[in-house]
Design an enzyme around this catalytic site. Structure first.
Site, PDB file in Angstrom:
ATOM      1  N   ASP A  13      10.272 -21.395 -12.115  1.00  0.00           N
ATOM      2  CA  ASP A  13      11.709 -21.187 -11.768  1.00  0.00           C
ATOM      3  C   ASP A  13      12.821 -21.666 -12.719  1.00  0.00           C
ATOM      4  OD1 ASP A  13      10.525 -23.680 -10.967  1.00  0.00           O
ATOM      5  OD2 ASP A  13      11.939 -23.877  -9.513  1.00  0.00           O
ATOM      6  N   GLU A  29       9.388 -25.209  -8.399  1.00  0.00           N
ATOM      7  CA  GLU A  29       9.126 -26.596  -8.773  1.00  0.00           C
ATOM      8  C   GLU A  29      10.419 -27.250  -8.730  1.00  0.00           C
ATOM      9  OE1 GLU A  29       9.538 -30.145 -10.986  1.00  0.00           O
ATOM     10  OE2 GLU A  29      10.384 -28.393 -11.503  1.00  0.00           O
ATOM     11  N   GLU A  30      11.353 -26.801  -8.916  1.00  0.00           N
ATOM     12  CA  GLU A  30      12.693 -27.511  -8.978  1.00  0.00           C
ATOM     13  C   GLU A  30      13.076 -28.141  -7.455  1.00  0.00           C
ATOM     14  OE1 GLU A  30      14.245 -28.610 -11.602  1.00  0.00           O
ATOM     15  OE2 GLU A  30      13.693 -27.167 -13.157  1.00  0.00           O
TER      16      GLU A  30
END
Length: 393
Positions: free
Chosen positions: A80, A138-139
């Site tokens: 992402d 992931e963020e």
């Protein structure tokens, strides 16, 4: 090292394609859980390479390459981008307004795709099962959890070990490893405290949430210095305080956004307990009419590298490159470790130099293509072969 050298010998001939893939990904970043185009690109390439491909966790992609008896290795890359407007001026800068690969996830995807292709083309040099996992979100710390909730553990062969890497502000191509904690646990907390609203001219009729929030902010400053033992790592940041709309209106609530970082779960518990105790105490002292509300979000687990696995990967890097650096612990956080933890397997997570001294998440973040991409591919291949090579590294 002969096996590794033979597998990596053709990497130079793949560089033009690798660079093209990277530029394509950088031009088309996608936000967390929206990695539709990225996932399709990854899945298409893996199918072309001969992997069995599954879509898991929405936009997540997993490729499995079985190649006889032996160990099973899982290598992971996150996909992402971030809600950042790019200001690098690169000729391959983001074409998606307000979205940018400002954390190097395009490097991670490109490097793992490069490794996946080389492993597929040199099956005679290794035996076992190679799993490549491309994770969304992931963020926001949602991606690994989404893949696990979608049955990841039951949909792919059980791996014996897992690997991941991350681009950092280090000289281009430099690799650094470390045993034990490498990335901190991270917790964000949204706290709502309640007051009683009134006109600014009649403060005696209010319970002022501005004063209440200010007391909480000041009191929380002593948690790390007075409740965490000297030498232990802990960060408590109040990143946002929102209250009121007009100078002559006393609002009825305030919202605080906190972020905690720790390397130890006991210290994490200390911080969380202290925050809740102090907030409740200040609310009681102010005469707050309602209990405060705590919402935990964007929670990242601690990333702790297994000693034997890290030593083995470090040795592989040293034999091939001549040296490998020792990473310092990072106060940044990741959700990668949830995946190996779900399988109950060891892992190691190393740092890859991107040649940029601009911090991750900056609109100016621009890794140097080489030797960053080449080293990222090499590192992933070397780590895999440290477990799968028919000839020991």
């Amino acid at each position: 090292m002969e096996t590794a050298r033979e597998v990596l010998a053709e990497l130079d001939t793949e560089l033009e394609s690798i660079h093209e893939t990277y530029r394509d990904l950088h031009r088309h970043p996608e936000l967390s859980l929206q990695e539709t185009r990225t996932g399709a690109l990854v899945a298409g390439k893996l199918e072309e390479f001969g992997y069995q491909v599954q879509r898991i966790g929405g936009t997540g992609v997993v490729g499995v390459l079985g190649n006889g008896p032996g160990r099973t290795v899982l290598a992971r890359a996150d996909m992402d981008g971030l809600p950042v407007s790019e200001a690098t001026g690169l000729d391959y800068a983001s074409q998606n307004d307000g979205v940018m690969h400002a954390c190097g996830h395009d490097v991670h995807v490109t490097a793992l795709l490069g490794a996946a292709k080389l492993m597929a083309e040199h099956r005679a040099k290794w035996s076992g099962t190679y799993i490549v996992l491309f994770q969304p979100a992931e963020e926001t710390a949602q991606g690994s959890a989404a893949m696990i909730a979608d049955g990841l553990v039951h949909k792919i062969p059980a791996p014996d070990v897992a690997f991941a890497q991350h681009v950092m502000q280090l000289p281009a191509g430099e690799l650094q490893t470390v045993t034990g904690p490498v990335l901190s646990a991270g917790d964000s907390i949204r706290i709502t405290v309640h007051g009683a609203g009134s006109h600014g001219s009649t403060p005696q009729l209010s319970v002022d949430p501005v004063v209440l929030a200010a007391s909480i902010v000041m009191r929380l400053q002593a948690v790390v210095s007075r409740e965490v033992a000297p030498g232990e790592f802990a960060v408590l940041t109040i990143g946002s305080l929102q209250v009121g709309t007009k100078s002559n209106i006393i609002a009825d609530r305030a919202t605080l956004l906190l972020n905690l970082r720790t390397y130890d779960n006991a210290v994490r518990d200390t911080l969380i307990n202290a925050v809740q105790r102090i907030v409740r105490g200040e609310c009681a002292a102010a005469g707050s009419p309602k209990e405060p509300e705590f919402e935990f979000y964007d929670q990242f687990p601690l990333t702790t590298n297994d000693r034997p696995v890290t030593a083995q990967v470090s040795q592989a890097f040293e034999k091939y490159f001549g040296q490998v650096g020792t990473a310092s612990r990072q106060s940044a956080s990741e959700d990668f470790s949830r995946i190996p933890d779900a399988f109950g397997i060891p892992y190691t997570f190393w740092l890859l130099g991107g040649g940029t001294m601009v911090g991750n998440h900056s609109p100016l973040f621009a890794p140097v293509l080489e030797p960053t991409l080449t080293r990222g591919v090499q590192a992933m291949v070397l780590a895999a072969l440290s477990e799968l090579s028919v000839d020991s590294l």
